[in-house]
Write a protein that holds these residues in place. Structure first.
Motif, PDB file in Angstrom:
ATOM      1  N   UNK A 157     -15.872   6.173   5.607  1.00 54.85           N
ATOM      2  CA  UNK A 157     -15.292   4.992   6.631  1.00 54.85           C
ATOM      3  C   UNK A 157     -14.216   5.535   7.665  1.00 54.85           C
ATOM      4  N   UNK A 158     -14.347   5.378   8.940  1.00 61.01           N
ATOM      5  CA  UNK A 158     -13.213   5.617   9.788  1.00 61.01           C
ATOM      6  C   UNK A 158     -12.256   4.667   9.704  1.00 61.01           C
ATOM      7  N   UNK A 159     -10.945   5.366   9.383  1.00 59.26           N
ATOM      8  CA  UNK A 159      -9.498   4.555   9.338  1.00 59.26           C
ATOM      9  C   UNK A 159      -8.510   4.633  10.272  1.00 59.26           C
ATOM     10  N   UNK A 160      -8.088   3.756  10.760  1.00 52.17           N
ATOM     11  CA  UNK A 160      -6.948   3.993  11.751  1.00 52.17           C
ATOM     12  C   UNK A 160      -5.589   4.610  10.880  1.00 52.17           C
ATOM     13  N   UNK A 161      -4.774   5.350  11.752  1.00 47.67           N
ATOM     14  CA  UNK A 161      -3.673   6.160  11.631  1.00 47.67           C
ATOM     15  C   UNK A 161      -2.730   5.059  10.589  1.00 47.67           C
ATOM     16  N   UNK A 162      -2.698   3.813  10.980  1.00 49.50           N
ATOM     17  CA  UNK A 162      -1.717   2.623  10.259  1.00 49.50           C
ATOM     18  C   UNK A 162      -2.569   2.620   8.978  1.00 49.50           C
ATOM     19  N   UNK A 163      -3.648   2.586   8.601  1.00 42.78           N
ATOM     20  CA  UNK A 163      -4.188   2.462   7.169  1.00 42.78           C
ATOM     21  C   UNK A 163      -3.905   3.741   6.574  1.00 42.78           C
ATOM     22  N   UNK A 164      -4.161   4.991   7.262  1.00 41.96           N
ATOM     23  CA  UNK A 164      -4.022   6.256   6.735  1.00 41.96           C
ATOM     24  C   UNK A 164      -2.490   6.312   6.040  1.00 41.96           C
ATOM     25  N   UNK A 165      -1.531   5.799   6.851  1.00 42.29           N
ATOM     26  CA  UNK A 165      -0.196   5.805   6.601  1.00 42.29           C
ATOM     27  C   UNK A 165       0.070   4.778   5.373  1.00 42.29           C
ATOM     28  N   UNK A 166      -0.527   3.792   5.355  1.00 44.30           N
ATOM     29  CA  UNK A 166      -0.528   3.016   4.164  1.00 44.30           C
ATOM     30  C   UNK A 166      -0.844   3.641   2.968  1.00 44.30           C
ATOM     31  N   UNK A 167      -2.028   4.304   2.919  1.00 45.10           N
ATOM     32  CA  UNK A 167      -2.605   4.950   1.844  1.00 45.10           C
ATOM     33  C   UNK A 167      -1.846   6.061   1.336  1.00 45.10           C
TER      34      UNK A 167
END
Length: 640
Positions: free
Chosen positions: A233-243
């Motif tokens: 699943x492609x995820x935004x930089x915002x979600x990647x930062x949250x992860x």
């Protein structure tokens, strides 16, 4: 009574009222605990200050009914639990039993049947009316009171109104579809590995999803031993930062927002469609689990689900969002106007351009219907939960960049909507710019439709004129064909037929383009018709005039007492013979229909003057006529 006594009395009265209100009462009658559920309830309660019934203590509800469509089906429900201050508290049990007779075999002397029972039990726990702790749901099928199959099973734990811990679910949709789900949730957010075994008939699809903090990272599906779906699943930089917990940045919602995970994916994208089948079982799980608390999820949100990123709107986006409803409505109205024109005034038109315009309009109606979910998201200000620079803008461009429209000749006309470069990477900016361009195209098409409408109106007018002209021509031809003429007007009638009907009429008809030409043709035909009608009457009137200017006397040479003699012979010869004949010859060769028309009227008027002058003194008139050198001079003398 002193003040102390009065005060004490008032306090005692108030206390008595309060104690009376707090006094527990028993209820044992018909009851409707939730909408659509009626039966019999037993509980204790007291009345609060407003007189509202406050349930307190044990609660029991029973419902018995038969199915209206299947009289052999008996449905029994029973609720048991506790209330504290009108709020559910502690352990509750909801039991629903469906029982019916299932015929196996019918013979003349015997009927074979079985008693089938379906029993569903929900064991729940509440703290202050909110779901809490362990919840369990079991549905079992009995045959002749013996358990034969378990068709539904769910065990989970709720904490702070969210599922927290493992989830195990088995649910049988019907005789051919069933699903088994196992997973884990942290504070309502789906986490770690979730497994779904979805059976349809004889086929079994095994699906595995990997979640972290409610974000779906991957999904695979396998049929037998073959992998049929494998998605990252492609995820935004915002979600990647949250992860990335070490980054310290977390702009996620961190609440269960929906069962399907989306980071702004279009609803037709593979990332959403891949989740659809298995999510039906999660939806059914929640529906079954909270069917006796129908207001819980709308009020408190999902107890389990996926996370979302929160993408704050820029000021520019806020401005575009405020303008979007008017922009979309304006465009929708233009499309509706075009469709109305096509369905009414141009419904029977056959201009080639209308084919692609109709197909273009159908395309716009499809788009407007397709983006209704977008409008819902935008109107509820939920767009901040969607990543607007990833899959969403990509799909919007695939949908809206161009229209490929089929024309009347089956070729394709491509219409490009080229938005400014700065609008191609942001969803709100792109759809706003695109719809402005579509409005311009709609205005252009409306202008084109006006032109087609004018052409169609001219065409319809021309057809009507042609029909009118052809009818008139037929009438004139019949009139010319059926009439018999005096020898004196044969040259004129020959001129009408040959020059005007066989030469002039075809010339005008070939140039038939508008009402002006139609008027010229009509004038020609009506003139021929009028000339013919007058010409037929002229010889008859000539005979009458001849008779009027003739007297019969006795002839001594022939002894004939009916010898004709012309009276006013000079007048008669000057007008009835010379002037009349000269004018008739002149119009019989004149190429102008208006002059022939005028001339025939003058011949008629000459006869009128002769009828008038037969008993008048005309000697001066005769002298003036002899002096006249031209036809016009003579007509002026006799005032014609």
């Amino acid at each position: 009574m002193n003040l102390y006594t009065k005060t004490l009395t008032a306090c005692l009265l108030f206390l008595a009222v309060q104690l009376s209100a707090q006094e527990k009462r028993s209820y044992d009658s018909s009851y409707q605990p939730i909408l659509g559920q009626s039966g019999h309830a037993r509980f204790t309660y007291y009345l609060n200050k407003e007189g509202k019934r406050i349930k307190e203590g044990p609660f029991q509800f029973q419902s018995k009914k038969r199915d209206s469509l299947n009289p052999s089906l008996f449905i029994y429900e029973e609720w048991k639990g506790q209330y504290a201050g009108n709020k559910k508290q502690g352990t509750w049990t909801y039991k629903k039993t469906r029982q019916w007779v299932q015929l196996e075999d019918v013979k003349e002397w015997d009927v074979q049947y079985q008693l089938k029972t379906e029993e569903r039990i929900i064991k729940a726990h509440y703290t202050n009316d909110l779901p809490d702790k362990e919840w369990e749901l079991i549905r079992t099928v009995f045959l002749n009171k013996e358990a034969v199959q378990q068709t539904e099973k769910l065990k989970t734990v709720l904490q702070n109104q969210r599922i927290n811990g493992p989830i195990e679910l088995y649910y049988q949709m019907d005789s051919t579809r069933s699903g088994r789900v196992s997973g884990f949730a942290k504070n309502g957010l789906m986490d770690s590995v979730w497994n779904f075994d979805i059976r349809k008939g004889d086929s079994l699809i095994r699906e595995q999803r990997q979640y972290k903090k409610g974000f779906l990272l991957s999904l695979t599906k396998a049929f037998q031993s073959d992998t049929i779906t494998n998605l990252k699943y492609p995820l935004s930089q915002l979600i990647q930062a949250s992860l990335n917990e070490a980054s310290g940045e977390d702009q996620a919602v961190n609440l269960p927002v929906s069962l399907s995970f989306s980071d702004g994916y279009p609803r037709t994208s593979e990332y959403l469609l891949a989740q659809k089948d298995a999510n039906q079982y999660l939806e059914e799980m929640l529906r079954q689990l909270f069917q006796y608390d129908p207001g819980y999820i709308p009020t408190n949100g999902l107890p389990v689900g996926t996370n979302r990123g929160f993408y704050v709107l820029t000021q520019k986006e806020k401005n575009l969002l405020d303008k979007w409803p008017d922009l979309e409505y304006s465009y929708r109205e233009k499309v509706n106007t075009i469709k109305a024109e096509l369905d009414t005034s141009l419904a029977t038109a056959n201009a080639p351009a209308l084919t692609w315009i109709r197909n273009w309009t159908n395309r716009q109606e499809y788009i407007l219907d397709y983006i209704k979910p977008w409008n819902n998201i935008l109107s509820r200000k939920e767009i901040e939960y969607y990543y607007r620079k990833g899959e969403l803008i990509k799909y919007a461009r695939e949908l809206l960049d161009r229209d490929e429209i089929r024309k009347a000749d089956s070729s394709i006309r491509t219409i490009e909507y080229e938005v400014p470069v700065f609008s191609t990477t942001d969803f709100l900016s792109y759809i706003s710019s695109n719809f402005e361009l579509r409005k311009q195209k709609a205005d252009s098409i409306l202008g084109e439709l006006k032109g087609i409408s004018r052409e169609q109106a001219v065409s319809r007018e021309k057809q009507a004129l042609i029909q009118r002209v052809n009818a008139l021509k037929k009438e004139v031809e019949e009139q010319l064909k059926d009439s018999s003429y005096d020898a004196s007007i044969e040259p004129l009638m020959a001129h009408l037929k040959h020059y005007f009907m066989e030469m002039e009429y075809p010339r005008l008809y070939e140039s038939f383009t508008n009402s002006m030409v139609a008027d010229s043709i009509t004038y020609l035909l009506e003139s021929v018709q009028m000339i013919q009608e007058i010409a037929v009457r002229l010889p008859v009137r000539s005979k009458r005039i001849d008779s009027l200017y003739t007297i019969y006397t006795f002839d001594p040479f022939t002894f004939n007492d009916k010898f004709p003699r012309r009276i006013k012979k000079k007048l008669y010869d000057l007008i009835a013979v010379e002037l009349y004949s000269d004018l008739l010859k002149q119009i019989s060769i004149n190429p102008s229909i208006s002059e022939v028309r005028t001339g025939i009227r003058r011949l008629y008027d000459i006869q009128e003057r002769l009828l008038f002058l037969h008993d008048k003194d005309t000697r001066k008139l005769e002298r003036k006529l002899r002096k006249g050198s031209s036809i016009q001079d003579k007509l002026e003398v006799i005032k014609v």
